[in-house]
Write a protein that holds these residues in place. Sequence first.
Motif, mmCIF file in Angstrom:
data_model
loop_
_atom_site.group_PDB
_atom_site.id
_atom_site.type_symbol
_atom_site.label_atom_id
_atom_site.label_comp_id
_atom_site.label_asym_id
_atom_site.label_seq_id
_atom_site.Cartn_x
_atom_site.Cartn_y
_atom_site.Cartn_z
ATOM 1 N N VAL A 164 0.821 -1.213 0.000
ATOM 2 C CA VAL A 164 0.000 0.000 0.000
ATOM 3 C C VAL A 164 0.859 1.269 0.000
ATOM 4 O O VAL A 164 0.399 2.324 -0.421
ATOM 5 N N LEU A 165 2.096 1.168 0.410
ATOM 6 C CA LEU A 165 2.964 2.339 0.459
ATOM 7 C C LEU A 165 3.648 2.633 -0.874
ATOM 8 O O LEU A 165 4.316 3.651 -1.008
ATOM 9 N N THR A 166 3.486 1.755 -1.848
ATOM 10 C CA THR A 166 4.070 2.014 -3.161
ATOM 11 C C THR A 166 3.232 3.048 -3.894
ATOM 12 O O THR A 166 2.012 3.099 -3.743
ATOM 13 N N ASP A 167 3.889 3.858 -4.680
ATOM 14 C CA ASP A 167 3.208 4.945 -5.384
ATOM 15 C C ASP A 167 2.061 4.458 -6.258
ATOM 16 O O ASP A 167 0.950 4.991 -6.158
ATOM 17 N N PRO A 168 2.259 3.430 -7.112
ATOM 18 C CA PRO A 168 1.137 3.052 -7.985
ATOM 19 C C PRO A 168 -0.074 2.508 -7.230
ATOM 20 O O PRO A 168 -1.219 2.838 -7.567
ATOM 21 N N VAL A 169 0.149 1.712 -6.219
ATOM 22 C CA VAL A 169 -0.972 1.130 -5.470
ATOM 23 C C VAL A 169 -1.662 2.202 -4.635
ATOM 24 O O VAL A 169 -2.888 2.234 -4.546
ATOM 25 N N LEU A 170 -0.912 3.089 -4.046
ATOM 26 C CA LEU A 170 -1.503 4.177 -3.262
ATOM 27 C C LEU A 170 -2.341 5.097 -4.147
ATOM 28 O O LEU A 170 -3.455 5.478 -3.783
ATOM 29 N N ARG A 171 -1.835 5.418 -5.349
ATOM 30 C CA ARG A 171 -2.610 6.261 -6.270
ATOM 31 C C ARG A 171 -3.883 5.561 -6.714
ATOM 32 O O ARG A 171 -4.931 6.193 -6.858
ATOM 33 N N TRP A 172 -3.803 4.256 -6.927
ATOM 34 C CA TRP A 172 -5.001 3.497 -7.314
ATOM 35 C C TRP A 172 -6.010 3.485 -6.174
ATOM 36 O O TRP A 172 -7.185 3.754 -6.357
ATOM 37 N N ALA A 173 -5.534 3.155 -4.976
ATOM 38 C CA ALA A 173 -6.444 3.005 -3.840
ATOM 39 C C ALA A 173 -7.093 4.335 -3.450
ATOM 40 O O ALA A 173 -8.300 4.401 -3.240
ATOM 41 N N VAL A 174 -6.310 5.383 -3.369
ATOM 42 C CA VAL A 174 -6.834 6.664 -2.883
ATOM 43 C C VAL A 174 -7.548 7.449 -3.971
ATOM 44 O O VAL A 174 -8.643 7.970 -3.757
ATOM 45 N N LEU A 175 -6.932 7.526 -5.151
ATOM 46 C CA LEU A 175 -7.479 8.378 -6.206
ATOM 47 C C LEU A 175 -8.307 7.625 -7.248
ATOM 48 O O LEU A 175 -9.013 8.238 -8.036
ATOM 49 N N GLY A 176 -8.173 6.305 -7.282
ATOM 50 C CA GLY A 176 -8.869 5.522 -8.296
ATOM 51 C C GLY A 176 -8.230 5.613 -9.664
ATOM 52 O O GLY A 176 -8.883 5.369 -10.675
ATOM 53 N N ASP A 177 -6.952 5.954 -9.722
ATOM 54 C CA ASP A 177 -6.219 6.111 -10.976
ATOM 55 C C ASP A 177 -5.906 4.736 -11.575
ATOM 56 O O ASP A 177 -4.937 4.088 -11.194
ATOM 57 N N VAL A 178 -6.727 4.293 -12.518
ATOM 58 C CA VAL A 178 -6.575 2.967 -13.126
ATOM 59 C C VAL A 178 -5.228 2.834 -13.830
ATOM 60 O O VAL A 178 -4.612 1.772 -13.817
ATOM 61 N N ASP A 179 -4.759 3.915 -14.437
ATOM 62 C CA ASP A 179 -3.479 3.874 -15.153
ATOM 63 C C ASP A 179 -2.289 3.693 -14.218
ATOM 64 O O ASP A 179 -1.200 3.341 -14.660
ATOM 65 N N ALA A 180 -2.493 3.929 -12.950
ATOM 66 C CA ALA A 180 -1.398 3.819 -11.987
ATOM 67 C C ALA A 180 -1.087 2.370 -11.617
ATOM 68 O O ALA A 180 0.034 2.057 -11.234
ATOM 69 N N LEU A 181 -2.068 1.481 -11.726
ATOM 70 C CA LEU A 181 -1.853 0.097 -11.314
ATOM 71 C C LEU A 181 -0.735 -0.551 -12.108
ATOM 72 O O LEU A 181 -0.714 -0.479 -13.331
ATOM 73 N N PRO A 182 0.204 -1.192 -11.425
ATOM 74 C CA PRO A 182 1.285 -1.859 -12.144
ATOM 75 C C PRO A 182 0.785 -3.173 -12.752
ATOM 76 O O PRO A 182 -0.227 -3.711 -12.301
ATOM 77 N N PRO A 183 1.501 -3.688 -13.750
ATOM 78 C CA PRO A 183 1.149 -5.011 -14.280
ATOM 79 C C PRO A 183 1.624 -6.064 -13.280
ATOM 80 O O PRO A 183 2.789 -6.449 -13.271
#
Length: 88
Positions: A45-64
Amino acid sequence: MEGWMRGEQIERLFGARVMFTNALAASVQSSVLFEHLEALRLKLVLTDPVLRWAVLGDVDALPPFESWAVPFAITNARYEPLYKKEAA
């Protein structure tokens, strides 16, 4: 961290943890890394992509997760030799 998140944010975080766990389970190295799973899921949860996905809902942030989970786990897993556990 989940204490300050709203319902949909908690659901997205849970989903990211599930995707991470599934990707890790599908790897050859999973048996060695699964002993560190709880600590890895906390760090996830502390990684940038997962945090952006969880908090902001940024689908493009999720890593593969299929290609990202094992390198993340290897980098963040902490090895504890058995002799230290036995001595404690």
